[in-house]
Scaffold this active site. Structure first.
Site, PDB file in Angstrom:
ATOM      1  N   ASP A   8      20.892  61.928  67.290  1.00 62.68           N
ATOM      2  CA  ASP A   8      19.814  62.904  67.332  1.00 62.68           C
ATOM      3  C   ASP A   8      18.731  62.395  66.391  1.00 62.68           C
ATOM      4  OD1 ASP A   8      20.710  63.447  64.758  1.00 62.68           O
ATOM      5  OD2 ASP A   8      21.014  65.592  65.105  1.00 62.68           O
ATOM      6  N   CYS A  65      24.515  61.691  63.753  1.00 59.49           N
ATOM      7  CA  CYS A  65      23.580  62.774  63.466  1.00 59.49           C
ATOM      8  C   CYS A  65      23.483  62.878  61.944  1.00 59.49           C
ATOM      9  CB  CYS A  65      24.001  64.094  64.126  1.00 59.49           C
ATOM     10  SG  CYS A  65      25.569  64.790  63.598  1.00 59.49           S
ATOM     11  N   THR A  67      25.033  64.756  59.656  1.00 65.60           N
ATOM     12  CA  THR A  67      26.340  64.766  58.991  1.00 65.60           C
ATOM     13  C   THR A  67      27.433  64.103  59.817  1.00 65.60           C
ATOM     14  OG1 THR A  67      26.961  66.881  59.962  1.00 65.60           O
ATOM     15  CG2 THR A  67      25.835  66.939  57.812  1.00 65.60           C
ATOM     16  N   HIS A  98      46.176  54.915  64.840  1.00 65.51           N
ATOM     17  CA  HIS A  98      47.120  56.011  65.052  1.00 65.51           C
ATOM     18  C   HIS A  98      46.656  57.057  66.049  1.00 65.51           C
ATOM     19  CE1 HIS A  98      49.325  55.385  60.935  1.00 65.51           C
ATOM     20  NE2 HIS A  98      49.319  54.300  61.702  1.00 65.51           N
ATOM     21  N   HIS A 133      52.856  56.788  68.064  1.00 63.66           N
ATOM     22  CA  HIS A 133      51.505  57.342  68.123  1.00 63.66           C
ATOM     23  C   HIS A 133      51.108  57.658  69.567  1.00 63.66           C
ATOM     24  CE1 HIS A 133      51.346  56.354  63.942  1.00 63.66           C
ATOM     25  NE2 HIS A 133      51.560  55.079  64.213  1.00 63.66           N
TER      26      HIS A 133
END
Length: 150
Positions: A8, A65, A67, A98, A133
């Protein structure tokens, strides 16, 4: 390997930096926008990149973005996407090893370009370990499938 990369407005400058790094590493990518620092809505760009992952047109998605959180939330709403917000190389390594993550998200207001390059490199070079996994990823897929019928 081909990557879908998107941001963004808050992640635009870091995306530009990572695209330069990908060019230097000769890693092919599709830029899914945005193309400026003008305010925009991150879900639009996360969806565009993740659709390419879903269709198998790219191996991984890279979403940026401010954060990394909004992009991660959006991506994880999409079937078959396992997105992880990473701010360090340890997390980038183990989300591939994993969790078989196919999308990485980063926060441009949290980490700088140098660290972002190291994180991305670790994510891209780490193979999925499979084994126990894989069983866990299968359980995640079953939960996802059940949720689509609620």
């Amino acid at each position: 390997m081909k990557i879908a990369i998107a941001s963004d407005h808050g992640g635009f400058e870091l995306k530009k930096s990572l695209k330069k790094h990908l060019d230097e590493e000769k890693i092919e990518y599709i830029d899914c926008g945005t193309d400026s620092t003008e305010s925009c809505d991150y879900p639009d760009f996360a969806e565009k990149a993740c659709r390419l992952v879903q269709k198998g047109e790219v191996t991984y998605g890279v979403l940026i973005c401010g954060t990394g959180i909004g992009m991660e939330i959006t991506a994880n709403k999409m079937r078959g996407i396992r997105a992880a917000l990473c701010g360090d190389t340890f997390s980038a390594h183990f989300t591939r090893a994993h969790n078989d993550a196919n999308v990485i998200t980063m926060g441009a207001r949290v980490i700088g370009p140098g660290l972002a390059e190291f994180i991305l490199d670790e994510f891209l070079k780490t193979p999925f370990e499979g084994g126990r996994h894989a069983r866990r990823i299968g359980k995640i897929a079953k939960i996802e499938e059940a949720e689509s019928h609620v």
